[in-house]
Design an enzyme around this catalytic site. Structure first.
Site, PDB file in Angstrom:
ATOM      1  N   ASP A  12      24.757  12.714  37.653  1.00  0.00           N
ATOM      2  CA  ASP A  12      24.307  12.977  39.017  1.00  0.00           C
ATOM      3  C   ASP A  12      22.961  13.674  38.902  1.00  0.00           C
ATOM      4  O   ASP A  12      22.868  14.810  38.450  1.00  0.00           O
ATOM      5  CB  ASP A  12      25.325  13.881  39.733  1.00  0.00           C
ATOM      6  CG  ASP A  12      24.876  14.280  41.139  1.00  0.00           C
ATOM      7  OD1 ASP A  12      23.754  13.905  41.537  1.00  0.00           O
ATOM      8  OD2 ASP A  12      25.645  14.986  41.815  1.00  0.00           O
ATOM      9  N   GLY A 101      19.350  14.949  20.318  1.00  0.00           N
ATOM     10  CA  GLY A 101      20.049  14.065  19.404  1.00  0.00           C
ATOM     11  C   GLY A 101      21.270  13.369  19.944  1.00  0.00           C
ATOM     12  O   GLY A 101      21.712  12.363  19.402  1.00  0.00           O
ATOM     13  N   ASN A 102      21.860  13.896  21.040  1.00  0.00           N
ATOM     14  CA  ASN A 102      23.091  13.331  21.579  1.00  0.00           C
ATOM     15  C   ASN A 102      23.279  13.884  22.982  1.00  0.00           C
ATOM     16  O   ASN A 102      23.032  15.070  23.212  1.00  0.00           O
ATOM     17  CB  ASN A 102      24.277  13.720  20.679  1.00  0.00           C
ATOM     18  CG  ASN A 102      25.527  12.923  20.964  1.00  0.00           C
ATOM     19  OD1 ASN A 102      26.046  12.947  22.067  1.00  0.00           O
ATOM     20  ND2 ASN A 102      26.024  12.218  19.964  1.00  0.00           N
ATOM     21  N   TYR A 225      30.139  26.778  38.018  1.00  0.00           N
ATOM     22  CA  TYR A 225      30.446  25.557  38.751  1.00  0.00           C
ATOM     23  C   TYR A 225      29.166  24.831  39.135  1.00  0.00           C
ATOM     24  O   TYR A 225      28.280  25.398  39.771  1.00  0.00           O
ATOM     25  CB  TYR A 225      31.249  25.866  40.017  1.00  0.00           C
ATOM     26  CG  TYR A 225      31.470  24.620  40.847  1.00  0.00           C
ATOM     27  CD1 TYR A 225      32.305  23.611  40.385  1.00  0.00           C
ATOM     28  CD2 TYR A 225      30.798  24.418  42.044  1.00  0.00           C
ATOM     29  CE1 TYR A 225      32.485  22.455  41.104  1.00  0.00           C
ATOM     30  CE2 TYR A 225      30.981  23.265  42.775  1.00  0.00           C
ATOM     31  CZ  TYR A 225      31.826  22.287  42.303  1.00  0.00           C
ATOM     32  OH  TYR A 225      31.989  21.141  43.018  1.00  0.00           O
ATOM     33  N   LYS A 228      32.048  18.550  40.068  1.00  0.00           N
ATOM     34  CA  LYS A 228      33.070  17.919  39.242  1.00  0.00           C
ATOM     35  C   LYS A 228      32.434  16.896  38.314  1.00  0.00           C
ATOM     36  O   LYS A 228      31.262  16.548  38.441  1.00  0.00           O
ATOM     37  CB  LYS A 228      34.134  17.271  40.140  1.00  0.00           C
ATOM     38  CG  LYS A 228      35.194  18.263  40.617  1.00  0.00           C
ATOM     39  CD  LYS A 228      35.955  18.877  39.468  1.00  0.00           C
ATOM     40  CE  LYS A 228      37.021  19.846  39.974  1.00  0.00           C
ATOM     41  NZ  LYS A 228      37.628  20.633  38.890  1.00  0.00           N
ATOM     42  N   ASP A 230      33.238  13.627  37.461  1.00  0.00           N
ATOM     43  CA  ASP A 230      33.032  12.243  37.874  1.00  0.00           C
ATOM     44  C   ASP A 230      33.096  11.292  36.675  1.00  0.00           C
ATOM     45  O   ASP A 230      32.086  10.730  36.248  1.00  0.00           O
ATOM     46  CB  ASP A 230      31.706  12.104  38.611  1.00  0.00           C
ATOM     47  CG  ASP A 230      31.579  13.115  39.747  1.00  0.00           C
ATOM     48  OD1 ASP A 230      32.610  13.476  40.326  1.00  0.00           O
ATOM     49  OD2 ASP A 230      30.455  13.539  40.040  1.00  0.00           O
ATOM     50  N   SER A 239      45.159 -10.588  25.613  1.00  0.00           N
ATOM     51  CA  SER A 239      45.371 -10.896  24.190  1.00  0.00           C
ATOM     52  C   SER A 239      45.886  -9.700  23.402  1.00  0.00           C
ATOM     53  O   SER A 239      45.225  -9.183  22.499  1.00  0.00           O
ATOM     54  CB  SER A 239      44.068 -11.420  23.561  1.00  0.00           C
ATOM     55  OG  SER A 239      43.633 -12.588  24.209  1.00  0.00           O
ATOM     56  N   ARG A 262      33.436  20.507  47.117  1.00  0.00           N
ATOM     57  CA  ARG A 262      33.054  21.605  46.215  1.00  0.00           C
ATOM     58  C   ARG A 262      33.891  21.645  44.936  1.00  0.00           C
ATOM     59  O   ARG A 262      33.987  22.679  44.284  1.00  0.00           O
ATOM     60  CB  ARG A 262      33.117  22.951  46.936  1.00  0.00           C
ATOM     61  CG  ARG A 262      32.048  23.119  48.011  1.00  0.00           C
ATOM     62  CD  ARG A 262      32.033  24.534  48.585  1.00  0.00           C
ATOM     63  NE  ARG A 262      30.880  24.716  49.457  1.00  0.00           N
ATOM     64  CZ  ARG A 262      30.866  24.458  50.765  1.00  0.00           C
ATOM     65  NH1 ARG A 262      31.977  23.997  51.338  1.00  0.00           N
ATOM     66  NH2 ARG A 262      29.788  24.644  51.481  1.00  0.00           N
TER      67      ARG A 262
END
Length: 361
Positions: A12, A101-102, A225, A228, A230, A239, A262
């Site tokens: 987001d 790096g990640n 906070y 959330k 998401d 198969s 919220r």
């Protein structure tokens, strides 16, 4: 040709309007950024609520620094557009000032898997808004362990041995593998508490990846906070794995998840089309989309917007009935989350403000 990697990364980086959707300029920017990369075999950009979802195929393997940086740079470019448009919460899921790096631990949610493409390789990418990673626990249990949902567990010899569930303890940062059906009751002890224990991945008994989800919790990473999480989820089908219809069936009966307004309320997870993935009522109710693709040498043939099907009209009706009831409870539990979960919302700020007014009873 070697293994193909499917990577889904979401963030987001600015809501339009408020938390309800993503402005088309951000989606266009994301497409432009990914289209310039020689690393990708294919990609698809979509959204659910105020989250941008980057669905990518490539041959760099999981945890590829180059792929993660591509996603990070894409979200940074989208953030600049969000700031220009003064969108709400511009860049809110980017918890670091620079890529390191990640993307894990930096804010964006990620689910990715690597495998040899079968003769026919159908996959479903699920993405949810206004909820947390534990929202996938019940659907994954139903898909891969509940014969009342997935008849293949009974009548398909390739599925009859069951599956392995990798479950994470998000607070202790530990994991455990449960074998089903042998460990079924033990599995349910933990995944029935989705705020702490989440199904990260599901494997066949032979060790082949079948499903994987994002398990990042933004509040635990940021220490405050900020919304959330998401989550996103990738499920392979057919198969020896659940049929497409078996993977979708759990969402025909909406279940309660944490999130909504919220990030502080419980509400029904409502299956919707991408066009209807614009939560507005009390910033909700929580939404989930399901996009189906056929992989063809890494190309994403699709998507099929599964929850646009009228067969889910009843599920939406049930979800709205549940939403009416939960909303009638206002600030009282179980509509408002229990206190342990509220510790990760804005409640601590209220408690700090009033701490000097508490006296010994």
């Amino acid at each position: 040709m070697g293994k193909i990697t499917v990577t889904v990364i979401k963030a987001d980086v600015g809501g339009f309007v408020g938390h309800s959707s993503v402005h088309e300029e951000l989606l266009a920017t994301a497409r432009e950024q990914l289209a310039k990369s020689p690393l990708l075999v294919d990609f698809h950009v979509t959204h659910v609520g105020d989250d941008i979802n980057l669905i990518m195929t490539h041959r760099q393997g999981v945890d590829s620094e180059e792929i993660h940086k591509l996603a990070w740079d894409t979200f940074v470019a989208c953030t600049e557009v969000a700031k220009k448009l003064k969108l709400y919460g511009a860049g809110q899921d980017l918890l670091a000032d620079a890529f390191s790096g990640n993307v894990k631990g930096l804010g964006p949610g990620i689910a990715e898997m690597e495998f040899f493409e079968r003769i026919s390789e159908p996959i479903i990418v699920f993405a949810a808004d206004k909820t947390e990673p534990g929202a996938w626990n019940l659907p994954l249990y139903k898909m891969f362990a509940d014969p009342f949902n997935t008849i293949g567990l009974i009548i398909d010899p390739k599925m009859h041995e069951g599956f392995k569930f990798e479950v994470l303890d998000l607070l202790e940062n530990k994991k455990i593998i449960f074998n089903t059906p042998e460990d079924l009751y033990d599995l349910l002890v933990f995944i029935g508490a989705p705020g702490r224990y989440c199904v990260k991945s599901v494997y066949t008994k032979a060790g082949e990846i079948a499903a994987t989800s994002s398990t990042q919790r933004l509040n635990l990473m940021a220490g405050r906070y900020i919304g959330k999480d998401d989550p996103v989820l990738i499920v392979r089908c057919q198969s020896g794995l659940p049929a497409v219809g078996e993977a979708l069936e759990p969402f025909a009966r909406p279940h309660l998840v944490s999130g909504w307004m919220r990030g502080s309320h419980s509400g029904p997870l409502m299956p919707v089309s991408v066009a209807d993935a614009t939560p507005s009522r009390f910033d909700g109710p929580p939404r989930v989309i399901a996009l189906g693709f056929q992989l063809a040498d890494g190309k994403l043939i699709g998507p099929q917007d599964f929850f646009a099907d009228k067969a889910y009209d009843k599920a939406r009706e049930i979800a709205l009935t549940i939403a009416d009831y939960m909303r009638s409870l206002g600030p009282f539990e179980p509509h408002r989350l229990h206190l342990e979960e509220m510790e990760y919302t804005t409640l601590p700020l209220v408690l700090e403000k009033l701490k000097d007014r508490f006296v010994k009873a």
